[in-house]
Scaffold this motif. Sequence first.
Motif, PDB file in Angstrom:
ATOM      1  N   ASP A  65       0.852  -1.190   0.000  1.00 26.91           N
ATOM      2  CA  ASP A  65       0.000   0.000   0.000  1.00 26.91           C
ATOM      3  C   ASP A  65       0.889   1.242   0.000  1.00 26.91           C
ATOM      4  O   ASP A  65       1.344   1.703   1.047  1.00 26.91           O
ATOM      5  N   SER A  98       9.431  -1.707   5.931  1.00 25.26           N
ATOM      6  CA  SER A  98       8.083  -2.258   6.112  1.00 25.26           C
ATOM      7  C   SER A  98       8.104  -3.782   6.054  1.00 25.26           C
ATOM      8  O   SER A  98       7.388  -4.451   6.807  1.00 25.26           O
ATOM      9  N   ASP A 137       9.389  -5.081   9.229  1.00 23.23           N
ATOM     10  CA  ASP A 137       8.391  -4.955  10.290  1.00 23.23           C
ATOM     11  C   ASP A 137       7.422  -6.141  10.315  1.00 23.23           C
ATOM     12  O   ASP A 137       6.701  -6.329  11.289  1.00 23.23           O
ATOM     13  N   GLY A 152       6.161   2.769  13.470  1.00 21.29           N
ATOM     14  CA  GLY A 152       6.685   2.035  12.331  1.00 21.29           C
ATOM     15  C   GLY A 152       8.179   1.855  12.502  1.00 21.29           C
ATOM     16  O   GLY A 152       8.753   2.249  13.526  1.00 21.29           O
ATOM     17  N   VAL A 165       0.792  -6.934   9.435  1.00 15.11           N
ATOM     18  CA  VAL A 165       0.990  -5.649   8.760  1.00 15.11           C
ATOM     19  C   VAL A 165       2.369  -5.117   9.111  1.00 15.11           C
ATOM     20  O   VAL A 165       2.784  -5.155  10.268  1.00 15.11           O
ATOM     21  N   ILE A 182       4.979  -1.691   8.698  1.00  8.62           N
ATOM     22  CA  ILE A 182       4.964  -0.254   8.415  1.00  8.62           C
ATOM     23  C   ILE A 182       6.388   0.277   8.377  1.00  8.62           C
ATOM     24  O   ILE A 182       7.154   0.115   9.335  1.00  8.62           O
ATOM     25  N   PHE A 236       4.553   7.214   5.706  1.00  8.48           N
ATOM     26  CA  PHE A 236       4.788   5.785   5.898  1.00  8.48           C
ATOM     27  C   PHE A 236       4.312   4.985   4.687  1.00  8.48           C
ATOM     28  O   PHE A 236       3.522   5.466   3.867  1.00  8.48           O
ATOM     29  N   ARG A 296       2.836   0.950   3.969  1.00  9.12           N
ATOM     30  CA  ARG A 296       2.340  -0.254   4.643  1.00  9.12           C
ATOM     31  C   ARG A 296       2.378  -1.444   3.699  1.00  9.12           C
ATOM     32  O   ARG A 296       2.104  -1.314   2.504  1.00  9.12           O
ATOM     33  N   TYR A 349       0.808  -5.521   3.667  1.00  7.64           N
ATOM     34  CA  TYR A 349      -0.074  -6.477   4.323  1.00  7.64           C
ATOM     35  C   TYR A 349       0.305  -7.877   3.864  1.00  7.64           C
ATOM     36  O   TYR A 349       0.293  -8.161   2.663  1.00  7.64           O
TER      37      TYR A 349
END
Length: 408
Positions: A7, A20, A23, A58, A220, A222, A234, A236, A238
């Motif tokens: 995203d 991300s 993370d 994040g 998720v 970030i 940021f 993201r 998924y």
Amino acid sequence: MKDLFIDCSNGVSGDMLLSSLLDLGVPLEVIHKPLELLGLDDLYSLRVEESSSFQLRGLKLFVEDNDKSGKHRTWIEIRTLIDKSKLNKSLKKKIIKVFEMLAEAESIVHGVDIDKVHFHELGSIDSLVDIIGVCSLVEYLKLKSIFCNFPPAGSGFVETSHGILPVPVPAVLELAKKYNLKLKTSDFSSGEVTTPTGFALIIALSDFFKQPNYFNINSVGIGLGHREIDRPNFLRVYLLENYDSELVSNSLNCARYEEVILQESWIDDSSAEDTSTLIDELRNSGALEVSSHSIQMKKGRMGLAITAISKKEDAANLRLIWFKFGTTIGFRERIEGRWVLLRRDGICSTRFGDVRVKQVQRPYGQFSIKIEHDELLRISLKEEISLEDARKEIILNTDTFSPIEEWN
């Protein structure tokens, strides 16, 4: 296997994409190992910190360049470095694809042969870490598909090694043009929010530039950017469970999920004969099913609502049929999901000879037999018996079933 949705509504850069993915819980060693195999491990230091942007948490990535040579690497040097390394073939292919995209864009921007392209920002150690790191993390995750939305174009100006340039920078524009991808425009996309490295990474790695049809979220990730802008900065990602993997542990292991295309049109200016031809042609061109029912349309006219369901690969053929054999000047189309029980074709031995049937696997270990209507009609006409008598005789011999194909 899982899917990934990137995203990048706020923008995308190499370091934001890398942080991300980290993370999501991927270990840092996944980044360090390939860089070590490439002999780059002494040229950088990597630090990942928990941080926030507008009070939203994040991970933020910091790469320190320990290469004191100040050397600008060329496309040929990077390609040779990757080719001669001990990285696996799949990872090599991903990394080279990203750098090749960037080299092609730079060659057009500067009007030089691709083999003479010198990377400046893109050849720096932090860009190498971003590109090699992201490709390595994607390889590690063993994803089924990667989805991505279109990133924003940004606005204003940015300072580069070539001087101050308008946003989007020329390399981003060339990538968008060559790969026919949209850049979203908006009032709030101030500055360079989509970088050449980030854009090339999502182009090279994504399978689909759209949102998945469902979000069955596993986790998720970030990643935070370094620039201070007028909104949270940021990106993201998924990690998504897909229905295929869900079925492995699902008690309903006799069924499978699949996506189909539903096409529909309301017609009030076609004769019964022409409508019948349209329906027949839709079926002959791959429609799984075609249904119709009467409706009342504007000005009190009676019409017919015709709906065709097909597999994705047959949808294009059906689009032509609507316009070739129908009077409609438009139809609706959408993706829908369906669950289907596993089935396989086979033969039952009866006093009428071999009869073609379909065996269906049902929940709790049950099986049932579906007799093809064409076979019932064939036996009924040949033996001069009713369809019901033919059906009863075949049902008595279902224990003789012999499959002629695998479950599907």
